[in-house]
Design a protein around this motif. Sequence first.
Motif, short mmCIF file in Angstrom:
data_model
loop_
_atom_site.label_atom_id
_atom_site.label_comp_id
_atom_site.label_asym_id
_atom_site.label_seq_id
_atom_site.Cartn_x
_atom_site.Cartn_y
_atom_site.Cartn_z
N ASN A 171 0.83 -1.21 0.00
CA ASN A 171 0.00 0.00 0.00
C ASN A 171 0.87 1.26 0.00
O ASN A 171 0.56 2.24 -0.69
N LEU A 172 1.94 1.23 0.77
CA LEU A 172 2.86 2.37 0.76
C LEU A 172 3.43 2.59 -0.64
O LEU A 172 3.53 3.72 -1.12
N ALA A 173 3.80 1.49 -1.28
CA ALA A 173 4.35 1.60 -2.64
C ALA A 173 3.32 2.17 -3.60
O ALA A 173 3.65 3.01 -4.46
N LEU A 174 2.06 1.73 -3.47
CA LEU A 174 1.01 2.25 -4.35
C LEU A 174 0.79 3.74 -4.14
O LEU A 174 0.64 4.51 -5.10
N GLY A 175 0.73 4.15 -2.87
CA GLY A 175 0.52 5.56 -2.59
C GLY A 175 1.65 6.42 -3.11
O GLY A 175 1.43 7.45 -3.77
N LEU A 176 2.89 6.02 -2.83
CA LEU A 176 4.04 6.79 -3.28
C LEU A 176 4.16 6.76 -4.81
O LEU A 176 4.55 7.76 -5.43
N ALA A 177 3.84 5.61 -5.41
CA ALA A 177 3.89 5.52 -6.88
C ALA A 177 2.87 6.45 -7.51
O ALA A 177 3.15 7.09 -8.54
N THR A 178 1.67 6.54 -6.91
CA THR A 178 0.64 7.44 -7.44
C THR A 178 1.12 8.88 -7.39
O THR A 178 0.92 9.65 -8.34
N ILE A 179 1.77 9.26 -6.28
CA ILE A 179 2.33 10.60 -6.19
C ILE A 179 3.41 10.79 -7.25
O ILE A 179 3.47 11.83 -7.94
N GLY A 180 4.25 9.78 -7.42
CA GLY A 180 5.31 9.86 -8.43
C GLY A 180 4.74 10.00 -9.84
O GLY A 180 5.25 10.80 -10.64
N PHE A 181 3.70 9.22 -10.15
CA PHE A 181 3.05 9.34 -11.47
C PHE A 181 2.52 10.76 -11.68
O PHE A 181 2.67 11.34 -12.77
N THR A 182 1.88 11.30 -10.67
CA THR A 182 1.29 12.65 -10.79
C THR A 182 2.38 13.69 -11.05
O THR A 182 2.23 14.56 -11.92
N VAL A 183 3.48 13.60 -10.30
CA VAL A 183 4.58 14.55 -10.48
C VAL A 183 5.19 14.40 -11.87
O VAL A 183 5.45 15.40 -12.57
N ALA A 184 5.42 13.16 -12.29
CA ALA A 184 6.04 12.93 -13.60
C ALA A 184 5.16 13.45 -14.73
O ALA A 184 5.65 14.11 -15.68
N LEU A 185 3.86 13.21 -14.64
CA LEU A 185 2.95 13.66 -15.68
C LEU A 185 2.86 15.19 -15.70
O LEU A 185 2.78 15.81 -16.76
N TYR A 186 2.86 15.79 -14.51
CA TYR A 186 2.81 17.25 -14.44
C TYR A 186 4.08 17.86 -15.01
O TYR A 186 4.06 18.95 -15.61
N TRP A 187 5.22 17.16 -14.86
CA TRP A 187 6.50 17.65 -15.38
C TRP A 187 6.62 17.44 -16.89
O TRP A 187 7.13 18.30 -17.62
N LEU A 188 6.08 16.33 -17.37
CA LEU A 188 6.24 15.99 -18.78
C LEU A 188 5.30 16.78 -19.69
O LEU A 188 5.68 17.21 -20.77
N PRO A 346 -8.34 1.17 -5.03
CA PRO A 346 -7.69 0.99 -3.72
C PRO A 346 -7.54 2.30 -2.97
O PRO A 346 -7.22 3.34 -3.56
N SER A 347 -7.77 2.26 -1.68
CA SER A 347 -7.67 3.47 -0.87
C SER A 347 -6.26 4.05 -0.91
O SER A 347 -6.07 5.26 -0.81
N ALA A 348 -5.24 3.19 -1.07
CA ALA A 348 -3.87 3.68 -1.12
C ALA A 348 -3.64 4.57 -2.33
O ALA A 348 -2.91 5.57 -2.25
N VAL A 349 -4.26 4.24 -3.46
CA VAL A 349 -4.13 5.05 -4.67
C VAL A 349 -4.83 6.38 -4.48
O VAL A 349 -4.28 7.46 -4.78
#
Length: 461
Positions: A171-188, A346-349
């Motif tokens: 769940n921690l990995a999913l939450g952090l990955a979702t944040i990472g995806f958001t940052v990457a997409l906002y940057w790209l 999932p709630s983590a996402v």
Amino acid sequence: MSRPRTLPHPVDQSRPLSRILLFGVQHVLVMAATPVSAIFLMSATLHLDARLTVNLLSAAFVLSGIGSLIQSLGPWKFGPRLPFVMLPGGAPLILFLAIAEEHGVRTATGAVIISALFSFVLLPVFSRLLKFFPTLVIGTMIVIVGVNLVKVGALLVTGRPGQPGFADPTNLALGLATIGFTVALYWLFTGVLRQLAVMLGLIAGSVLAFALGRIDFGGLTDGGFLSAPQFMPFGTPQFDLLAALPLMLYGLASMAEATGQTVINAETVGKEIDPRTDVPRTIRGDALVSVLAGFLGLPLMVTSGENIGIVRVTGVRSRYVTAAAGAVLIAVGFLAPVIRAISVIPSAVVGGTAMVVFAVITVLGVQMLGRAELDRHSHAFVCAVALALGLLPILVPGVYAGLPSGARILLESGVAVGACTAAVLNVLFHHVRPRLARGRAAAPPALAPAEAGGPTPLPHV
């Protein structure tokens, strides 16, 4: 010679329907976890069956949609005509459940109706008190609201301490990955795709969750296709003023919070408002929908700050986007398969997405405090004390567990405590104290002994 055409403010500008719906869906996806988690918490606490749970979830979505339409479009004297969404409130939900467990769920629904009507009665008095809620008070309150919401989002990722599955690595990995995806997409991305980075990050996190086997679609086909809210699902509400008192007292803090939400929303979209007229419109919208909520078995509904973060991140300021979100929410409330599909994310996402959006609200509060002249010692002191008392129940859960239930319920709302503390200290330091100082300065000086008829003092040798 014709005058140049004046364009409407970006808040009042419409956009192509397809784009409005797309941005509206983004608001819905980010906020959907709140009504879902609220109803699931109600169901678990009150031991409700599956049929009633689906019914209440349907009502939560429909009322959230109606409230969002009212606050965004502003019919008559209801709604500030700003990009707002409405949700079942977090603190009101806890109060609702406490009343239901102690006095019965019918008394809890009656308390919601009483509290909503109480807001209408109290509103004329509260409107005269808005001068006691300057930028210092509102900025402090918004920071507390933002921190509290970030914690709510984080708990969606980690779960609650002491419960099974707390801090699960996946769940921690999913939450952090979702944040990472958001940052990457906002940057790209740029343009529209960048504005949709929050929603795309949520979708990317959901795809990863599916790949990890964390999404179960087994229940999507259970039940029928349509779902509709049931009127008075728990039976006729019972009205008990004493039982409703904690919720009525919270209503005062809720009005203060609505003040902060309205001001910060207006600042986010760059629209000048008159708090004396626009804040009461927000409060009336909350109260009207909350009356309906009581009859549909739900806690108080409140205008949410969650979407303000989305508006700030995306830069899309049109109130018609949140109106479209309202229409989507109403449609979702009647479509049972859609409700079930949303509930399987999932709630983590959702928590990972929520943490980013909610942290933006905290930043907005900090920006407001930057204009509150914190270099003045009294301003800094008021802010510090209000933050200390407001953040205490948020950072140390259960700190008031040893107090009577009525006091505990009120004090455990960090937003309410922080808002009240900031408002009271602001009045004491910046209204009462200067008035007392002026009174002392205007008082005639004390008479010398000779002038008062006493003995003449001997000259000093």
